[in-house]
Design a protein around this motif. Structure first.
Motif, PDB file in Angstrom:
ATOM      1  N   UNK A 143      22.067 -36.083  13.485  1.00 47.13           N
ATOM      2  CA  UNK A 143      20.646 -35.776  13.629  1.00 47.13           C
ATOM      3  C   UNK A 143      20.128 -35.180  12.318  1.00 47.13           C
ATOM      4  N   UNK A 144      18.820 -35.256  12.136  1.00 43.63           N
ATOM      5  CA  UNK A 144      18.169 -34.693  10.947  1.00 43.63           C
ATOM      6  C   UNK A 144      17.046 -33.775  11.402  1.00 43.63           C
ATOM      7  N   UNK A 145      17.063 -32.555  10.907  1.00 45.99           N
ATOM      8  CA  UNK A 145      16.036 -31.559  11.198  1.00 45.99           C
ATOM      9  C   UNK A 145      15.357 -31.179   9.899  1.00 45.99           C
ATOM     10  N   UNK A 146      14.033 -31.176   9.887  1.00 45.67           N
ATOM     11  CA  UNK A 146      13.279 -30.791   8.700  1.00 45.67           C
ATOM     12  C   UNK A 146      12.564 -29.469   8.905  1.00 45.67           C
ATOM     13  N   UNK A 147      12.551 -28.636   7.891  1.00 46.62           N
ATOM     14  CA  UNK A 147      11.794 -27.379   7.892  1.00 46.62           C
ATOM     15  C   UNK A 147      10.891 -27.373   6.674  1.00 46.62           C
ATOM     16  N   UNK A 148       9.657 -26.946   6.839  1.00 42.49           N
ATOM     17  CA  UNK A 148       8.747 -26.831   5.699  1.00 42.49           C
ATOM     18  C   UNK A 148       7.955 -25.538   5.799  1.00 42.49           C
ATOM     19  N   UNK A 149       7.477 -25.085   4.644  1.00 39.58           N
ATOM     20  CA  UNK A 149       6.516 -23.989   4.637  1.00 39.58           C
ATOM     21  C   UNK A 149       5.247 -24.462   5.344  1.00 39.58           C
ATOM     22  N   UNK A 150       4.574 -23.591   6.080  1.00 39.71           N
ATOM     23  CA  UNK A 150       3.408 -24.023   6.858  1.00 39.71           C
ATOM     24  C   UNK A 150       2.334 -24.727   6.036  1.00 39.71           C
ATOM     25  N   UNK A 151       2.175 -24.365   4.771  1.00 48.09           N
ATOM     26  CA  UNK A 151       1.123 -24.971   3.954  1.00 48.09           C
ATOM     27  C   UNK A 151       1.555 -26.278   3.303  1.00 48.09           C
ATOM     28  N   UNK A 152       2.826 -26.631   3.433  1.00 47.39           N
ATOM     29  CA  UNK A 152       3.312 -27.864   2.816  1.00 47.39           C
ATOM     30  C   UNK A 152       3.065 -29.062   3.730  1.00 47.39           C
ATOM     31  N   UNK A 153       2.980 -30.261   3.153  1.00 52.95           N
ATOM     32  CA  UNK A 153       2.772 -31.460   3.977  1.00 52.95           C
ATOM     33  C   UNK A 153       4.007 -31.775   4.822  1.00 52.95           C
ATOM     34  N   UNK A 154       3.810 -32.644   5.795  1.00 53.31           N
ATOM     35  CA  UNK A 154       4.924 -33.083   6.635  1.00 53.31           C
ATOM     36  C   UNK A 154       5.853 -33.994   5.835  1.00 53.31           C
ATOM     37  N   UNK A 155       7.157 -33.851   6.001  1.00 51.84           N
ATOM     38  CA  UNK A 155       8.100 -34.724   5.282  1.00 51.84           C
ATOM     39  C   UNK A 155       8.140 -36.112   5.907  1.00 51.84           C
ATOM     40  N   UNK A 156       8.477 -37.109   5.095  1.00 47.93           N
ATOM     41  CA  UNK A 156       8.601 -38.474   5.604  1.00 47.93           C
ATOM     42  C   UNK A 156       9.887 -38.635   6.406  1.00 47.93           C
ATOM     43  N   UNK A 157       9.874 -39.646   7.265  1.00 46.31           N
ATOM     44  CA  UNK A 157      11.086 -40.003   7.995  1.00 46.31           C
ATOM     45  C   UNK A 157      11.186 -39.467   9.407  1.00 46.31           C
ATOM     46  N   UNK A 158      10.260 -38.590   9.783  1.00 43.87           N
ATOM     47  CA  UNK A 158      10.372 -37.953  11.092  1.00 43.87           C
ATOM     48  C   UNK A 158       9.470 -38.564  12.151  1.00 43.87           C
ATOM     49  N   UNK A 159       8.582 -39.454  11.747  1.00 43.68           N
ATOM     50  CA  UNK A 159       7.724 -40.097  12.741  1.00 43.68           C
ATOM     51  C   UNK A 159       7.257 -41.428  12.160  1.00 43.68           C
TER      52      UNK A 159
END
Length: 350
Positions: A334-350
């Motif tokens: 599985x792959x889990x992504x975490x980002x800072x709230x102000x950063x854009x969404x990472x690719x690959x998750x939807x």
């Protein structure tokens, strides 16, 4: 020749002196010795990870992080941080792809094994090393990667009995290490959806994993950035024993010769996600590794590599299938992504 005391001998002496130890302590001691004394990767080792299967894995990780950095406005002072970087293979591939995309971050490795630090230095000589996250420079965004890191962190095992739940400890019978009943665990500490499980049911939790997830989240929130966590496990905490040992690419008995095989347990991604979210990070996924790699363009990357090296066409296809097929690594990992709230969404998750 003088007798050389093995880790098993030292553990027996420890248990004889202080009594049974919890499974988490047993696993932590065994894995600390295991990783400090060998390179466990590859055909001649005990197991193979995704970066060792194909350069495509690390390249797509690097491109995904570089894309996120571009869309975040190309902030300065960014650092690439990898937890448990193995031989440095993933980092070398990811950094090569990042440079092609215009990103040249400073490199920091969280690694305690002197053997693996040597292998990493050969591939990524510019890296700086840390024993844990606490000594990372406290400025600038972080792009963090943890591939097959969390599965090796120690787990507690809590076992249902007819009169409640007890933590599992490790004792010695003769020369053999055996599970033993430990102290009771309050029912309030057991998730509701498994609280009424039948006697003998095992529940695994990993306080060390949650601590790392919180530290990653806080570091990202403080200065910006993202983290990618890739591992095998389940999306929701569920009952069942997953602690296992691997030696020479075969399953082994985790209670025999501690420190001579790799001890791992399935990662509870739901608990990692909740810990990071409670710390304030934006959470993405988890999603299946196969879906994630396909969305990032592994097929296009395979075709490009095959055009440049036609003799690799078959091997590239085999590697891609191994990484994305549901029958191999594609669904279990599985792959889990975490980002800072102000950063854009990472690719690959939807």
């Amino acid at each position: 020749m003088p007798y050389r005391r093995t880790l098993a001998d030292r553990l027996r002496r420890l248990i004889a002196a202080q009594g049974p130890i919890c499974v988490a302590e047993y696993m932590a001691i065994a894995n600390a010795h295991y990783y400090a004394t060998r390179d466990p990767l590859g055909a001649s080792g005990d197991f193979t990870t995704a970066p060792e299967i194909s350069q495509m894995f690390g390249e797509l990780v690097g491109l995904a992080l570089a894309d996120l950095w571009h869309r975040a406005g190309r902030p300065q002072g960014v650092r690439y941080v990898e937890l448990g970087p193995g031989r440095g293979t993933l980092a070398a591939d990811a950094l090569r792809a990042m440079r092609a995309a215009g990103l040249e971050p400073k490199v920091h490795f969280v690694e305690t094994s002197p053997v693996l630090r040597g292998a990493q230095a050969a591939r990524v000589p510019e890296a700086e090393w840390h024993d844990d996250l606490s000594t990372l420079p406290d400025d600038g965004p972080v792009l963090a990667v943890a591939n097959e890191f969390f599965d090796a962190l120690p787990v507690r095992q809590i076992v249902a009995t007819g009169s409640g739940w007890r933590e599992r400890f490790v004792a010695v019978e003769g020369d053999r290490f055996v599970p033993a009943a430990g102290p009771p665990v309050p029912a309030a500490a057991i998730p509701l959806h498994v609280r009424d499980a039948p006697p003998g049911t095992v529940l695994e939790t990993s306080p060390a994993s949650l601590a790392y997830a919180r530290l990653l989240a806080r570091r990202i929130i403080m200065h910006g950035g993202a983290a990618l966590i890739v591992d095998y496990g389940h999306d929701r905490l569920s009952a069942g024993e997953t602690l296992q040992a691997v030696r020479l690419h075969e399953y082994a008995d985790p209670w025999i010769e501690p420190g001579e095989s790799d001890l791992t347990a399935h990662v509870d991604f739901d608990s990692l996600a909740r810990a990071a979210a409670e710390a304030g990070a934006a959470v993405h996924g988890p999603v299946a590794q196969g879906d994630w790699l396909l969305r990032l363009g592994i097929d296009a990357r395979r075709e490009a590599l095959a055009r440049n090296a036609p003799e690799r066409h078959e091997s590239l296809g085999i590697a891609t299938n191994r990484l994305v097929s549901p029958q191999q690594m594609g669904t279990l990992f599985r792959v889990l992504g975490l980002t800072a709230p102000a950063w854009p969404d990472p690719e690959g998750f939807s």
